[in-house]
Design a protein around this motif. Structure first.
Motif, PDB file in Angstrom:
ATOM      1  N   MET A  85       0.851  -1.180   0.000  1.00  0.00           N
ATOM      2  CA  MET A  85       0.000   0.000   0.000  1.00  0.00           C
ATOM      3  C   MET A  85       0.892   1.237   0.000  1.00  0.00           C
ATOM      4  SD  MET A  85      -3.216  -0.935   2.569  1.00  0.00           S
ATOM      5  CE  MET A  85      -2.528  -0.015   3.857  1.00  0.00           C
ATOM      6  N   ARG A  86       0.404   2.229  -0.720  1.00  0.00           N
ATOM      7  CA  ARG A  86       1.084   3.526  -0.758  1.00  0.00           C
ATOM      8  C   ARG A  86       0.023   4.607  -0.728  1.00  0.00           C
ATOM      9  NH1 ARG A  86       4.372   2.387  -5.997  1.00  0.00           N
ATOM     10  NH2 ARG A  86       2.661   3.663  -6.678  1.00  0.00           N
ATOM     11  N   THR A  87       0.459   5.809  -0.430  1.00  0.00           N
ATOM     12  CA  THR A  87      -0.431   6.959  -0.427  1.00  0.00           C
ATOM     13  C   THR A  87      -0.228   7.717  -1.739  1.00  0.00           C
ATOM     14  OG1 THR A  87      -0.171   7.107   1.963  1.00  0.00           O
ATOM     15  CG2 THR A  87      -1.108   9.015   0.856  1.00  0.00           C
ATOM     16  N   VAL A  88      -1.347   8.056  -2.401  1.00  0.00           N
ATOM     17  CA  VAL A  88      -1.296   8.802  -3.659  1.00  0.00           C
ATOM     18  C   VAL A  88      -2.319   9.934  -3.621  1.00  0.00           C
ATOM     19  CG1 VAL A  88      -0.453   6.862  -5.057  1.00  0.00           C
ATOM     20  CG2 VAL A  88      -2.913   7.215  -4.794  1.00  0.00           C
ATOM     21  N   ARG A  89      -2.144  10.865  -4.548  1.00  0.00           N
ATOM     22  CA  ARG A  89      -3.059  12.012  -4.669  1.00  0.00           C
ATOM     23  C   ARG A  89      -3.439  12.148  -6.131  1.00  0.00           C
ATOM     24  NH1 ARG A  89       0.101  15.720  -2.418  1.00  0.00           N
ATOM     25  NH2 ARG A  89      -0.958  15.647  -0.435  1.00  0.00           N
ATOM     26  N   ASP A  90      -4.727  12.487  -6.365  1.00  0.00           N
ATOM     27  CA  ASP A  90      -5.138  12.697  -7.753  1.00  0.00           C
ATOM     28  C   ASP A  90      -4.964  14.163  -8.131  1.00  0.00           C
ATOM     29  OD1 ASP A  90      -7.328  14.115  -6.762  1.00  0.00           O
ATOM     30  OD2 ASP A  90      -8.819  12.636  -7.373  1.00  0.00           O
ATOM     31  N   GLU A  91      -5.350  14.495  -9.346  1.00  0.00           N
ATOM     32  CA  GLU A  91      -5.176  15.857  -9.867  1.00  0.00           C
ATOM     33  C   GLU A  91      -5.952  16.899  -9.066  1.00  0.00           C
ATOM     34  OE1 GLU A  91      -6.632  14.686 -13.628  1.00  0.00           O
ATOM     35  OE2 GLU A  91      -4.638  14.393 -14.494  1.00  0.00           O
ATOM     36  N   ASP A  92      -7.048  16.491  -8.413  1.00  0.00           N
ATOM     37  CA  ASP A  92      -7.851  17.423  -7.614  1.00  0.00           C
ATOM     38  C   ASP A  92      -7.330  17.573  -6.190  1.00  0.00           C
ATOM     39  OD1 ASP A  92      -9.591  17.768  -9.770  1.00  0.00           O
ATOM     40  OD2 ASP A  92     -10.843  16.064  -9.138  1.00  0.00           O
ATOM     41  N   TYR A  97      -5.647   9.212  -1.610  1.00  0.00           N
ATOM     42  CA  TYR A  97      -6.136   7.830  -1.643  1.00  0.00           C
ATOM     43  C   TYR A  97      -5.069   6.892  -1.110  1.00  0.00           C
ATOM     44  CZ  TYR A  97      -9.559   9.588  -5.051  1.00  0.00           C
ATOM     45  OH  TYR A  97     -10.554  10.285  -5.691  1.00  0.00           O
ATOM     46  N   VAL A  98      -5.514   5.706  -0.757  1.00  0.00           N
ATOM     47  CA  VAL A  98      -4.601   4.607  -0.469  1.00  0.00           C
ATOM     48  C   VAL A  98      -4.561   3.741  -1.724  1.00  0.00           C
ATOM     49  CG1 VAL A  98      -4.209   2.572   0.963  1.00  0.00           C
ATOM     50  CG2 VAL A  98      -5.107   4.664   1.999  1.00  0.00           C
ATOM     51  N   LEU A  99      -3.371   3.560  -2.272  1.00  0.00           N
ATOM     52  CA  LEU A  99      -3.189   2.749  -3.467  1.00  0.00           C
ATOM     53  C   LEU A  99      -3.181   1.275  -3.064  1.00  0.00           C
ATOM     54  CD1 LEU A  99      -2.400   2.630  -6.551  1.00  0.00           C
ATOM     55  CD2 LEU A  99      -0.051   2.524  -5.739  1.00  0.00           C
ATOM     56  N   LEU A 100      -4.101   0.512  -3.623  1.00  0.00           N
ATOM     57  CA  LEU A 100      -4.220  -0.902  -3.278  1.00  0.00           C
ATOM     58  C   LEU A 100      -3.514  -1.805  -4.268  1.00  0.00           C
ATOM     59  CD1 LEU A 100      -8.005  -0.888  -2.295  1.00  0.00           C
ATOM     60  CD2 LEU A 100      -6.016  -0.711  -0.777  1.00  0.00           C
TER      61      LEU A 100
END
Length: 147
Positions: free
Chosen positions: A1-8, A12-15
């Motif tokens: 799992m990693r932490t990600v951010r979208d363009e907005d 999120y937590v990357l699964l």
């Protein structure tokens, strides 16, 4: 799992990640979605488990991280019910030794659940709104419930 951010800017937590898209979970809702990899960027310094914990309301997180067992939870509940109490009265009322009581109160102060106060001219403690909200949510206090 990693932490990600979208363009907005949504975190999120990357699964799971594939070549074109990633399966992510929104910690606020628990909902999963597939998003294009190009729209996601890694967030450094934020543990995915800490991000997942944001699904719990902040006052409840403060209570959960400050109490370590039923005794300290009971102490916090007692403080919330009393609103304000002198240190002497509290020491006489609870079945904790002075050092254990002092340790628990220090944890509560560090978590922002209580603050030092003068009670009847003596040193004491008052609960904060954060503590009231946290314990209220755990108790499921509903101010609109007339039952």
């Amino acid at each position: 799992m990693r932490t990600v951010r979208d363009e907005d800017g949504t975190v999120y937590v990357l699964l799971r990640e594939s070549s074109d898209a990633s399966l992510v979970r929104d910690p606020a809702t628990g909902e999963t979605a597939h998003l294009p990899n190009a729209s996601l960027e890694p967030v450094s310094g934020e543990s995915p488990l800490s991000v997942a914990a944001t699904a719990v309301p902040e006052p409840v997180r403060a209570v959960l991280t400050a109490v370590h067992d039923e005794v300290t939870l009971g102490l916090l509940v007692e403080l919330v019910d009393r609103e304000r109490v002198s240190a002497r009265e509290l020491l006489e009322a609870v079945d904790l030794c002075e050092s254990d009581l002092h340790g628990a109160l220090s944890e509560f102060r560090a978590a922002g659940l209580i603050e030092e106060a003068t009670v009847d001219g003596r040193r004491g403690y008052a609960v904060t709104e954060l503590a009231r909200q946290g314990i209220g949510t755990i108790r499921d206090d509903d101010p609109h419930d007339d039952s």
